[in-house]
Design a protein around this motif. Sequence first.
Motif, mmCIF file in Angstrom:
data_model
loop_
_atom_site.group_PDB
_atom_site.id
_atom_site.type_symbol
_atom_site.label_atom_id
_atom_site.label_comp_id
_atom_site.label_asym_id
_atom_site.label_seq_id
_atom_site.Cartn_x
_atom_site.Cartn_y
_atom_site.Cartn_z
ATOM 1 N N UNK A 1 2.216 2.680 -7.154
ATOM 2 C CA UNK A 1 2.426 2.087 -5.824
ATOM 3 C C UNK A 1 2.199 0.575 -5.836
ATOM 4 N N UNK B 1 -3.701 4.433 2.762
ATOM 5 C CA UNK B 1 -3.851 5.591 3.669
ATOM 6 C C UNK B 1 -2.478 6.201 3.920
ATOM 7 N N UNK B 2 -2.387 7.520 3.747
ATOM 8 C CA UNK B 2 -1.100 8.225 3.917
ATOM 9 C C UNK B 2 -0.027 7.549 3.071
ATOM 10 N N UNK B 3 -0.408 7.087 1.884
ATOM 11 C CA UNK B 3 0.531 6.458 0.941
ATOM 12 C C UNK B 3 1.243 5.250 1.521
ATOM 13 N N UNK B 4 0.666 4.611 2.521
ATOM 14 C CA UNK B 4 1.278 3.375 3.046
ATOM 15 C C UNK B 4 0.425 2.204 2.593
ATOM 16 N N UNK C 1 -3.988 -4.050 7.263
ATOM 17 C CA UNK C 1 -2.603 -3.907 6.777
ATOM 18 C C UNK C 1 -1.938 -5.276 6.748
ATOM 19 N N UNK D 1 -1.801 0.530 3.697
ATOM 20 C CA UNK D 1 -2.692 0.534 4.875
ATOM 21 C C UNK D 1 -4.072 0.918 4.372
#
Lengths: 130, 260, 738
Positions: free
Chosen positions: C344, C454-457, C490, C459
């Motif tokens: 990522x 967080x949640x693969x964002x 973010x 973030x």
Amino acid sequence: CTAVYRNHGYVPSEEDLALVEVGKSNRDDVTRAVGRPSSAGLLQGAGWYYVGSRWKHFGARAPEEIEREVVAISFDDKGTVTNVERFGLEDGEVVVLSRRVTETSIKGIGLIRQVLGSFGRVSADQILNR
Amino acid sequence: CAGASEKQVPLDNFTAEEIYKRGEYELEVGNPRRPDTAMRYFSEVERLYPYSEWAKRALIMQAFAEHRARKYEEARASAQRFIDTYPGDEDAAYAKYLLALSYYDQIDEVGRDQGLTYQALQALRAVIEEYPDSDYARSSVLKFDLAFDHLAAKEMEIGRYYLKKGHYTAAINRFRVVVEDFQTTTQTPEALLRLTEAYLALGLTDEAQTAAAILGHNYQASPFYEDAHNLLLKRGLSEEAKGESWLRKIYRQVVRGDWL
Amino acid sequence: QNYQFSQLKIEGNERIEPATIIKYAGIGRNEALSAGGLNDAYQRLQASGLFESVELVPQGSTLVIRVQEYPTVSIVNFEGNKKLKDDFLAGIVQTQSRRVYSPATVEADAARIVEAYAQGGRMAARVDPKIIRRDGNRVDVAFEIKEGKVTEVERVSFTGNRAYSDRRLRRELSTKQAGLLRAFIQSDTYIAERVELDRQMLTEFYRSRGYVDAQVTGVSSELANARDGVFMTFNIREGQQFRFGNITTISTVPELDAAEFDKLAKIRTGATYSPVAVDYAVTRMEELALRKGADFIRVEPRVTRNDRDQTLDIEFAITKGPRVFVERIDIEGNNTTLDKVIRRQFRAVEGDPFNPREIRASAERIRALGLFSSADVNTRPGSASDQVVVDVNVAEQPTGSLAFGASYGVESGIGFNINYQESNFLGRGQYISLSFGSGTDTKNYGFTFVEPSFLDRNLRAGLKTWYRTSEYSNADYNTKAAGITPSLEFPISDNGRLGLRYTLERDTLTDVDDDSSQLLKDEAMIEDGSLWKSSIGYSYTYDTRTTGLDPRFGWYFEFGQDFYGIGGDYQGIKTTALLRAQRKIMQEEVTLRFDLEGGAIHSFGDYDTRILERFRSSGIMRGFESNGFGPRDMDVANEDALGGLYYAVARAEAEFPLGLPSEYNLAGAVFADVGSLWGLENTDGGRIDDGLNLRAVVGASVLWNSPIGPLRLDFTKALKKEDYDREQNFDLTVSTRF
């Protein structure tokens, strides 16, 4: 908050695509004109697909695909181009992905060993914390 | 600790067989959990009596002991030395098998480094091809399939990563690798389902139908076919395939580390 | 003439099995064999390296293979080595105990040891191996070493240098002339590779100052007769110094207009030519192309020389490079870290156009994770000519620490503390920290959890809870603090990030000492000492130091506010701001940093601030004890520090290398801080001066990037301070990597 835009994938430009003539060009002509596809179909002789999309990243929200261009070049069984189609974002479907996953038989190392596994870093602020 | 004093005893005046027997005793009865003393005995046999039959057997036993002590690099070195020095010996098959095992046992969870899996596959193939009818070959074939499946699972994991983020072409290419290069593994049904989902998301409905057809034709009973079927007929996913409330989703992904 | 043997007889083998010898010989029973075949078998046996001598004696229908095995090595040892330890030498020597002894290997080992000594500058080292025969065809190998003295560089001189003096050029070399401290300094030892390195550094020195054709034509080093001293001479051909001619930019890519890129060249016509300036111009232009989303862009600097007036005209050509795509991103070496934690960090996705600058930026982000001791990203050709595979190879380092401790404090009594910290929890890149500390009356429990994506964002979600009872050093009251802070952070623009947080806390101020300030006693009476505080806050950060266009200059800006009063007893606004400018000068060796920082608290509603809500002096300026400066009640014996509603500080710092070899990780710095902490709601009840009294401190520090983290040793002197401030001239702190 300003949005950040990013492009992914690649779609051939108009002039390059014009070189591909339906009924005449074969796979090599297409490769010379527009390059190899981003992805292709499953079976032998399946179509070639070029996908380019533009993404919008805005603050805490999940990145959002705002523009997508799909160029699909299909071939007949002799390998000559039968059709060049264009799809946009609106042709795609919002698919709910299935959560199911194939279980692998190889067991990972146990939780405890993992947690204790990577010790050894002494961090200064622990020693000096006043 | 208690065993220390006995370790310093100079072994020079024992015969090769006695030292070997002590090593074997140490390994079987002494403390099987910590084979270090056994390893020392076996290496001493080889140093003091390099010409005895015992030296050969001590070398293979040392590789076995190191393997059990999870000292995989040393086990590989000892096994390799046995193979180089006694290529004709009937224990060479076991040494090669031990070599493969040392890679295989280090393979870890799918998400982690797969470099070892490649080496395990090569070593296992060597055993299978060189000693086809030995029982090492039979167990190697089983382990080979498992390692091969592990490699496919790795491709699937990366495919799912891109699928979830909406990069459908990257996902399709990874799933196509599984369908084309890893058909014999247990991952293929799921790969075909993911292809159906990805093609559908791009709007290439005929490719999606082709993928679902292959899935239905070969894996009729698989739950993945059921998902693909429902997907194409837009009937919505079965209960456990669908995600539930927002909060449970956070728990699953952040605490349990699930993918969706 | 060919043979056929029905029977093979092996003679002379002791350790090696007959089956092994037959397998190497490769002769089957009753197999037709020509003379050449026999010779091949002989060669194979010889090549196995196991036998000192091999003889094939055909006797009718039996073939006798007579071998003389090499003895095996029993013990290997080294005598006479002081500088290089035994196990280091054992590492580089091929002869090992229990292995086959071969004279060739032992000779090669002796040469390896001599080479190791030469590496260390001891050219006069002598090594001769001794063989001691043992029974049972075993041998002991002993390497007798005579180390000899160190060969030092007596004098370094140059020829052909007109523009720069010998002394100036000597400063550029890594080899130093042997001076007074010759026994300690290693850089005056004569080492061959270092000469090559020096040659390169000299050429670079001249090239970066406009001498485009400068060359070190030769390096001659005569050895003193006693072989312990070397005289080195560098012969240099400087050539002419060139200046920049006119700088132009052209674009062959329709959608990018050259004028916009020309502004980024930032090269003044007439300035001395330097390749580094050209590189930075290319970096800036490629960065802009990346931002405008143009693919396959390459910026080529085309140089035209005009020797008459010694100028170089540079034309930056923006061209469309070849169509190359990223086929796959393969990640290896991540034994505990999950693949996605590394994947990522890439903005590029498999199948995207290949952009080398973006891949380098991703490699930086992977290294910045701090989970790997090394992370190298390189590319190799893919399955087709226009495909490239990105190979990521990481080597992990321990990321978890578990510290136990028992402490005994005169007032706080016996205390135990356990502190568990892991910045790669379960390989998911999550940070988790659990601390549990308990003295007789100081308690300290804390839990922090951060999920960077967080949640693969992109973030960062965090949760922090704490419960602390403690006695502030040199202050006479007790406090109790407990709280919880969930937070989200973010990106909101290329270089800007926004953090949002909610904090619920309960602070208690109790048993204020009798002879403490009356102000504190009143504050302890509010709501019998403990206040609920519930606040939401944001902090905006803008950082161009790593991602900015110009790698030499960058700045960092942070502005944060907390709004107390969403419920709870206390209402107020706390604002803090920091501006830091950073500039690298003198070939990026010296870093200049300039900070402007300030904070203000404005309370309204029922209660004024207490000491707990106000700013403290620790962390604002260097050179003082904690709570060392700021408003103080001089009427009472304890003279408590009372904190302040406002603070402002300006810091200037220059960080420079100490010239020591880089492996020591040491750097020096000089700094000056000017600032103050002032302002109280009410000052009646004691002689308190809460005016804006400036304090000024200068200091020097040693920065040590130690294995346990970056440390700073500050030596400070206060130039201007209030007489009641408490100075501290030495401090050891963990310098947060800001």
